[in-house]
Design a protein around this motif. Structure first.
Motif, PDB file in Angstrom:
ATOM      1  N   ALA A  92     -21.837  -6.955 -47.756  1.00  0.00           N
ATOM      2  CA  ALA A  92     -23.320  -7.209 -47.610  1.00  0.00           C
ATOM      3  C   ALA A  92     -23.919  -8.089 -48.711  1.00  0.00           C
ATOM      4  O   ALA A  92     -24.684  -9.144 -48.445  1.00  0.00           O
ATOM      5  CB  ALA A  92     -24.036  -6.082 -47.223  1.00  0.00           C
ATOM      6  N   ALA A  93     -23.683  -7.726 -49.942  1.00  0.00           N
ATOM      7  CA  ALA A  93     -24.211  -8.477 -51.183  1.00  0.00           C
ATOM      8  C   ALA A  93     -23.594  -9.867 -51.215  1.00  0.00           C
ATOM      9  O   ALA A  93     -24.179 -10.819 -51.397  1.00  0.00           O
ATOM     10  CB  ALA A  93     -23.634  -7.620 -52.278  1.00  0.00           C
ATOM     11  N   SER A  94     -22.282  -9.955 -50.819  1.00  0.00           N
ATOM     12  CA  SER A  94     -21.654 -11.086 -51.030  1.00  0.00           C
ATOM     13  C   SER A  94     -22.055 -12.032 -49.810  1.00  0.00           C
ATOM     14  O   SER A  94     -22.344 -13.194 -50.153  1.00  0.00           O
ATOM     15  CB  SER A  94     -20.012 -11.029 -50.821  1.00  0.00           C
ATOM     16  N   ARG A  95     -22.382 -11.727 -48.562  1.00  0.00           N
ATOM     17  CA  ARG A  95     -22.914 -12.410 -47.645  1.00  0.00           C
ATOM     18  C   ARG A  95     -24.427 -12.614 -47.955  1.00  0.00           C
ATOM     19  O   ARG A  95     -24.781 -14.148 -47.651  1.00  0.00           O
ATOM     20  CB  ARG A  95     -23.122 -11.462 -46.309  1.00  0.00           C
ATOM     21  N   ARG A  96     -25.213 -11.904 -48.373  1.00  0.00           N
ATOM     22  CA  ARG A  96     -26.523 -12.740 -49.131  1.00  0.00           C
ATOM     23  C   ARG A  96     -26.408 -13.545 -50.110  1.00  0.00           C
ATOM     24  O   ARG A  96     -27.176 -14.574 -50.028  1.00  0.00           O
ATOM     25  CB  ARG A  96     -27.343 -11.256 -49.805  1.00  0.00           C
ATOM     26  N   LEU A  97     -25.269 -13.672 -50.967  1.00  0.00           N
ATOM     27  CA  LEU A  97     -25.105 -14.586 -52.019  1.00  0.00           C
ATOM     28  C   LEU A  97     -24.748 -15.927 -51.371  1.00  0.00           C
ATOM     29  O   LEU A  97     -25.203 -17.022 -51.710  1.00  0.00           O
ATOM     30  CB  LEU A  97     -23.975 -13.914 -53.016  1.00  0.00           C
ATOM     31  N   VAL A  98     -23.823 -15.588 -50.356  1.00  0.00           N
ATOM     32  CA  VAL A  98     -23.415 -16.806 -49.635  1.00  0.00           C
ATOM     33  C   VAL A  98     -24.656 -17.470 -48.975  1.00  0.00           C
ATOM     34  O   VAL A  98     -24.778 -18.787 -48.832  1.00  0.00           O
ATOM     35  CB  VAL A  98     -22.548 -16.766 -48.529  1.00  0.00           C
ATOM     36  N   ALA A  99     -25.540 -16.844 -48.414  1.00  0.00           N
ATOM     37  CA  ALA A  99     -26.557 -17.359 -47.548  1.00  0.00           C
ATOM     38  C   ALA A  99     -27.537 -17.871 -48.369  1.00  0.00           C
ATOM     39  O   ALA A  99     -28.232 -19.180 -48.209  1.00  0.00           O
ATOM     40  CB  ALA A  99     -27.416 -16.099 -46.804  1.00  0.00           C
ATOM     41  N   ALA A 100     -27.887 -17.579 -49.794  1.00  0.00           N
ATOM     42  CA  ALA A 100     -28.473 -18.036 -50.720  1.00  0.00           C
ATOM     43  C   ALA A 100     -28.072 -19.400 -50.988  1.00  0.00           C
ATOM     44  O   ALA A 100     -28.799 -20.560 -51.400  1.00  0.00           O
ATOM     45  CB  ALA A 100     -28.634 -17.260 -52.042  1.00  0.00           C
ATOM     46  N   VAL A 101     -26.755 -19.716 -51.271  1.00  0.00           N
ATOM     47  CA  VAL A 101     -25.808 -20.866 -51.616  1.00  0.00           C
ATOM     48  C   VAL A 101     -26.185 -21.751 -50.538  1.00  0.00           C
ATOM     49  O   VAL A 101     -26.686 -22.994 -50.777  1.00  0.00           O
ATOM     50  CB  VAL A 101     -24.431 -20.654 -51.993  1.00  0.00           C
ATOM     51  N   GLU A 102     -26.002 -21.317 -49.207  1.00  0.00           N
ATOM     52  CA  GLU A 102     -26.179 -22.074 -48.094  1.00  0.00           C
ATOM     53  C   GLU A 102     -27.489 -22.674 -47.938  1.00  0.00           C
ATOM     54  O   GLU A 102     -27.878 -23.630 -47.298  1.00  0.00           O
ATOM     55  CB  GLU A 102     -25.594 -21.473 -46.913  1.00  0.00           C
ATOM     56  N   ALA A 103     -28.500 -21.878 -48.397  1.00  0.00           N
ATOM     57  CA  ALA A 103     -30.025 -22.364 -48.112  1.00  0.00           C
ATOM     58  C   ALA A 103     -30.493 -23.545 -49.168  1.00  0.00           C
ATOM     59  O   ALA A 103     -31.349 -23.888 -49.187  1.00  0.00           O
ATOM     60  CB  ALA A 103     -30.898 -21.029 -48.299  1.00  0.00           C
ATOM     61  N   VAL A 104     -29.452 -23.785 -50.187  1.00  0.00           N
ATOM     62  CA  VAL A 104     -30.020 -24.637 -51.175  1.00  0.00           C
ATOM     63  C   VAL A 104     -29.840 -25.931 -50.649  1.00  0.00           C
ATOM     64  O   VAL A 104     -28.921 -26.263 -50.090  1.00  0.00           O
ATOM     65  CB  VAL A 104     -29.207 -24.669 -52.510  1.00  0.00           C
ATOM     66  N   SER A 105     -30.853 -26.931 -50.852  1.00  0.00           N
ATOM     67  CA  SER A 105     -30.939 -28.439 -50.176  1.00  0.00           C
ATOM     68  C   SER A 105     -31.120 -29.259 -51.338  1.00  0.00           C
ATOM     69  O   SER A 105     -31.438 -28.733 -52.529  1.00  0.00           O
ATOM     70  CB  SER A 105     -31.850 -28.706 -49.266  1.00  0.00           C
ATOM     71  N   PRO A 106     -30.864 -30.590 -51.256  1.00  0.00           N
ATOM     72  CA  PRO A 106     -31.024 -31.538 -52.450  1.00  0.00           C
ATOM     73  C   PRO A 106     -32.354 -31.370 -53.093  1.00  0.00           C
ATOM     74  O   PRO A 106     -32.561 -31.643 -54.195  1.00  0.00           O
ATOM     75  CB  PRO A 106     -30.581 -32.719 -51.822  1.00  0.00           C
ATOM     76  N   SER A 107     -33.338 -31.098 -52.323  1.00  0.00           N
ATOM     77  CA  SER A 107     -34.967 -30.970 -52.802  1.00  0.00           C
ATOM     78  C   SER A 107     -35.090 -29.558 -53.258  1.00  0.00           C
ATOM     79  O   SER A 107     -36.221 -29.361 -53.664  1.00  0.00           O
ATOM     80  CB  SER A 107     -35.777 -31.500 -51.834  1.00  0.00           C
ATOM     81  N   ARG A 108     -34.401 -28.441 -53.135  1.00  0.00           N
ATOM     82  CA  ARG A 108     -34.716 -27.258 -53.593  1.00  0.00           C
ATOM     83  C   ARG A 108     -33.794 -26.817 -54.697  1.00  0.00           C
ATOM     84  O   ARG A 108     -32.856 -27.302 -54.729  1.00  0.00           O
ATOM     85  CB  ARG A 108     -34.763 -26.420 -52.380  1.00  0.00           C
ATOM     86  N   ASP A 109     -34.446 -25.628 -55.315  1.00  0.00           N
ATOM     87  CA  ASP A 109     -33.582 -24.990 -56.246  1.00  0.00           C
ATOM     88  C   ASP A 109     -32.911 -24.018 -55.887  1.00  0.00           C
ATOM     89  O   ASP A 109     -33.048 -23.148 -54.895  1.00  0.00           O
ATOM     90  CB  ASP A 109     -34.347 -24.649 -57.841  1.00  0.00           C
TER      91      ASP A 109
END
Length: 375
Positions: A92-109
């Motif tokens: 579950a923790a690794s999936r949250r980390l993957v979701a945080a990475v996938e949520a990054v866009s060129p205009s966001r940190d």
């Protein structure tokens, strides 16, 4: 008896461990939860196999044997349940980390996932945060460089077009015989020569700047004295200072010799002095100093330009920045590349260059670390 027990349990443990490693090798691309469950099953199976072998063959019989086997089985199930629970939490923790990475866009940190993470995943999250920060800074530098390139092309095109248009007009006037008196012809020839010299200097500056930006600037460092370097730079611009009516003074303290490329560092210093002369009014003074402290050696150039607007200070060393709206250079003007070249040369020496408003003007300072300056 003890040796026999050890031999039996060790043999069974090695066999089961070998099977477990083989299974883990087959599942090495699967989820961490599956691998943790395999580890728990292998541990329980090795323990259970040893106990069963001992109870059946050697030690315990009857009802005590059933009690031991039951206790071991219950312990194994508890261990397996804990392993599965931990595995689910890690997944579950690794999936949250993957979701945080996938949520990054060129205009966001990058935003780390909410809630606690295992220590290893926390380290990965921090590393990702730093990596995205470097990527963001890289994108910003790339955009700034691209903007500077476009601006440089536009400005240099204008700076080239203006003298070329004047030279063409004078050449056509000479060819058509519109101008035939000796004085005017001589003046046109002198003006054409001056414009050719200016264009040659501009091309040289562009070539030097392109070498700096391409990382092709090759230095030949050796021991040089800052006093000698300063004297050579002042001698090279003395004629310009006299023509402008500007006084030049040099002050050098007894300092360590500098380990640097004399030609390139001298060019950087001359660019600063020439810039100071151009912006200092007649009867003003340009002061060049060479000093040292425990950490660095410094070359400073102070002028009487009246100061630089605070909003322009961060842009002084930008390519083609002149601090004025008009792009047409004066009789002694350049393409606005001198300070950018000076910064590139100083940074190639692992030094730093800066400017501050001071007194009746501003002060440019080259700072070289003492470790690179000592013999």
């Amino acid at each position: 008896m003890i040796l026999q027990i050890v031999a039996v349990t060790a043999g069974l443990g090695l066999v089961i461990a070998g099977l477990g490693l083989a299974i883990l090798r087959l599942l090495r691309g699967r989820s961490i939860g599956v691998m943790l469950a395999v580890v728990a099953v292998v541990t329980v199976a090795a323990t259970l196999a040893g106990v069963v072998a001992i109870t059946i063959e050697m030690i315990i019989d009857g009802h005590p044997k059933n009690v031991v086997l039951t206790v071991v089985a219950v312990g194994g199930l508890v261990g397996l349940g804990v392993a599965i629970t931990v595995a689910r939490q890690v997944v579950a923790a690794s999936r949250r980390l993957v979701a945080a990475v996938e949520a990054v866009s060129p205009s966001r940190d990058f935003v780390p996932p909410a809630g606690p993470l295992p220590a290893e995943l926390t380290t990965i999250s921090e590393a990702l945060d730093q990596a995205y920060e470097r990527l963001r800074e890289g994108r910003e530098r790339e955009r700034a460089l691209e903007g500077a390139r476009r601006e440089l092309v536009a400005w240099v095109s204008h700076d080239l077009r203006t003298p070329l248009a004047g030279m063409r007009a004078m050449v056509e006037a000479l060819e058509d015989g519109v101008v035939d008196d000796a004085g005017t012809v001589r003046r046109y020839h002198n003006q054409i020569r001056l414009e050719v010299d200016r264009l040659s200097h501009m091309v040289d500056d562009l070539f030097e700047l392109s070498r700096i930006h391409a990382g092709a600037l090759r230095l030949s460092p050796r021991r040089i004295g800052l006093g000698d370097l300063m004297a050579d730079a002042l001698a090279g611009v003395e004629a310009l200072a006299k023509a402008k009516g500007v006084r030049l003074t040099g002050e050098a303290e007894p300092i360590l010799p500098v380990y640097a490329d004399a030609a390139e560092l001298g060019r950087a210093l001359r660019n600063l002095v020439v810039n100071a002369i151009r912006h200092t009014p007649e009867d003003g003074t340009v002061v060049v100093r060479a000093v040292a402290d425990e950490l660095s050696v410094r070359l400073s150039v102070a002028d009487c330009c009246g100061g630089i607007p605070e909003e322009d200070l961060p842009r002084v060393f930008d390519v083609a920045f002149r601090g004025e709206a008009a792009r047409t250079p004066g009789p002694d003007g350049g393409a606005g590349l001198g300070l950018a070249i000076a910064r590139g040369i100083v940074e190639a020496h692992e030094g730093a260059i800066a400017v501050v408003n001071e007194g009746a003007g501003c002060r440019f300072e080259i700072r070289l670390p003492i470790s690179d300056s000592a013999a």
